[in-house]
Design a protein around this motif. Sequence first.
Motif, short mmCIF file in Angstrom:
data_model
loop_
_atom_site.label_atom_id
_atom_site.label_comp_id
_atom_site.label_asym_id
_atom_site.label_seq_id
_atom_site.Cartn_x
_atom_site.Cartn_y
_atom_site.Cartn_z
N UNK A 116 -20.72 -9.64 116.02
CA UNK A 116 -20.15 -8.29 116.05
C UNK A 116 -20.09 -7.63 114.68
N UNK A 117 -20.59 -8.31 113.66
CA UNK A 117 -20.64 -7.74 112.32
C UNK A 117 -21.26 -8.74 111.36
N UNK A 118 -21.90 -8.24 110.31
CA UNK A 118 -22.55 -9.11 109.34
C UNK A 118 -22.33 -8.57 107.94
N UNK A 119 -22.27 -9.50 106.98
CA UNK A 119 -22.17 -9.14 105.56
C UNK A 119 -23.17 -9.98 104.78
N UNK A 120 -23.64 -9.43 103.67
CA UNK A 120 -24.60 -10.12 102.82
C UNK A 120 -24.50 -9.57 101.41
N UNK A 121 -25.05 -10.31 100.45
CA UNK A 121 -25.11 -9.86 99.07
C UNK A 121 -26.25 -8.86 98.97
N UNK A 122 -25.93 -7.65 98.53
CA UNK A 122 -26.90 -6.55 98.53
C UNK A 122 -27.34 -6.22 97.10
N UNK A 123 -27.97 -7.21 96.47
CA UNK A 123 -28.50 -6.99 95.12
C UNK A 123 -29.98 -6.67 95.21
N UNK A 124 -30.46 -5.95 94.21
CA UNK A 124 -31.86 -5.52 94.18
C UNK A 124 -32.53 -5.97 92.89
N UNK A 125 -33.84 -5.80 92.80
CA UNK A 125 -34.55 -6.15 91.56
C UNK A 125 -33.93 -5.41 90.37
N UNK A 126 -33.97 -6.05 89.20
CA UNK A 126 -33.39 -5.41 88.02
C UNK A 126 -34.29 -5.49 86.80
N UNK A 127 -35.58 -5.60 87.01
CA UNK A 127 -36.48 -5.51 85.86
C UNK A 127 -36.39 -4.09 85.33
N UNK A 128 -37.06 -3.79 84.26
CA UNK A 128 -36.87 -2.54 83.52
C UNK A 128 -36.81 -1.28 84.37
N UNK A 129 -37.65 -1.17 85.36
CA UNK A 129 -37.71 0.06 86.15
C UNK A 129 -36.92 -0.02 87.46
N UNK A 130 -36.25 -1.14 87.70
CA UNK A 130 -35.46 -1.30 88.92
C UNK A 130 -36.30 -1.54 90.17
N UNK A 131 -37.61 -1.62 90.00
CA UNK A 131 -38.50 -1.87 91.11
C UNK A 131 -38.84 -3.36 91.17
N UNK A 132 -39.43 -3.79 92.26
CA UNK A 132 -39.88 -5.17 92.34
C UNK A 132 -40.99 -5.35 91.31
N UNK A 133 -40.82 -6.31 90.39
CA UNK A 133 -41.86 -6.50 89.38
C UNK A 133 -43.10 -7.12 90.02
N UNK A 134 -44.24 -6.93 89.39
CA UNK A 134 -45.45 -7.60 89.86
C UNK A 134 -45.40 -9.07 89.48
N UNK A 135 -46.24 -9.86 90.10
CA UNK A 135 -46.25 -11.29 89.83
C UNK A 135 -46.55 -11.58 88.37
N UNK A 136 -47.37 -10.77 87.72
CA UNK A 136 -47.67 -11.00 86.30
C UNK A 136 -46.40 -10.89 85.45
N UNK A 137 -45.56 -9.92 85.74
CA UNK A 137 -44.30 -9.76 85.00
C UNK A 137 -43.36 -10.92 85.28
N UNK A 138 -43.33 -11.37 86.52
CA UNK A 138 -42.47 -12.50 86.88
C UNK A 138 -42.91 -13.76 86.14
#
Length: 184
Positions: A116-138
């Motif tokens: 009847x309800x769900x919770x989760x940790x809602x964190x996102x990517x935090x590389x320089x631009x806030x976007x998902x980094x490419x594999x090369x950056x990782x």
Amino acid sequence: MERLAYIAWGSLVWDPRALPLGSPWSSDGPRVCVEFARKSENGRLTLVLAGDAQPSTGFWALCPQDAMAQAIEALALREGIPPSARARRIGQWRPGQEDPPHMSDLSPWAARHGITGAVWTDLRPNFDDGQTPGIDRVLHYLRGLTGEKRALAEEYIRKAPRQVRTRYRPDIEAEFGWTPLAPS
């Protein structure tokens, strides 16, 4: 009485710490779009929600609390999220709400399990631009780690549940040999 669930895909599964659980973790959770895309202060590269990630089956456990606010508070305490950031960093859902974009099958999954309800940790990517980094950056980031930071990054990646197969995981395993430590 509510039937609330925690949804997880990373360290909550193997290291819940003081997070109260109303059941053991189950490996048949909703599909979650996560990737190794968040640098933590201690050097770990953690699994976080990422819009362009491939879906993996997550984990879930019942919350012993019978109110959403209590479940959010417990998860925020485990994650070290201050009260001022909880609305942004703890996700929540109830039947009738739209499914979150990173968990597109949450509604049917919850219905199957009587949730009847769900919770989760809602964190996102935090590389320089806030976007998902490419594999090369990782890979570049991981190559640059030394000492304890490198050891903590390796531990996190290797302890990440085996069923969480991200796009980057095979490349990280091939580059560093950081294969999963235990079946999950």
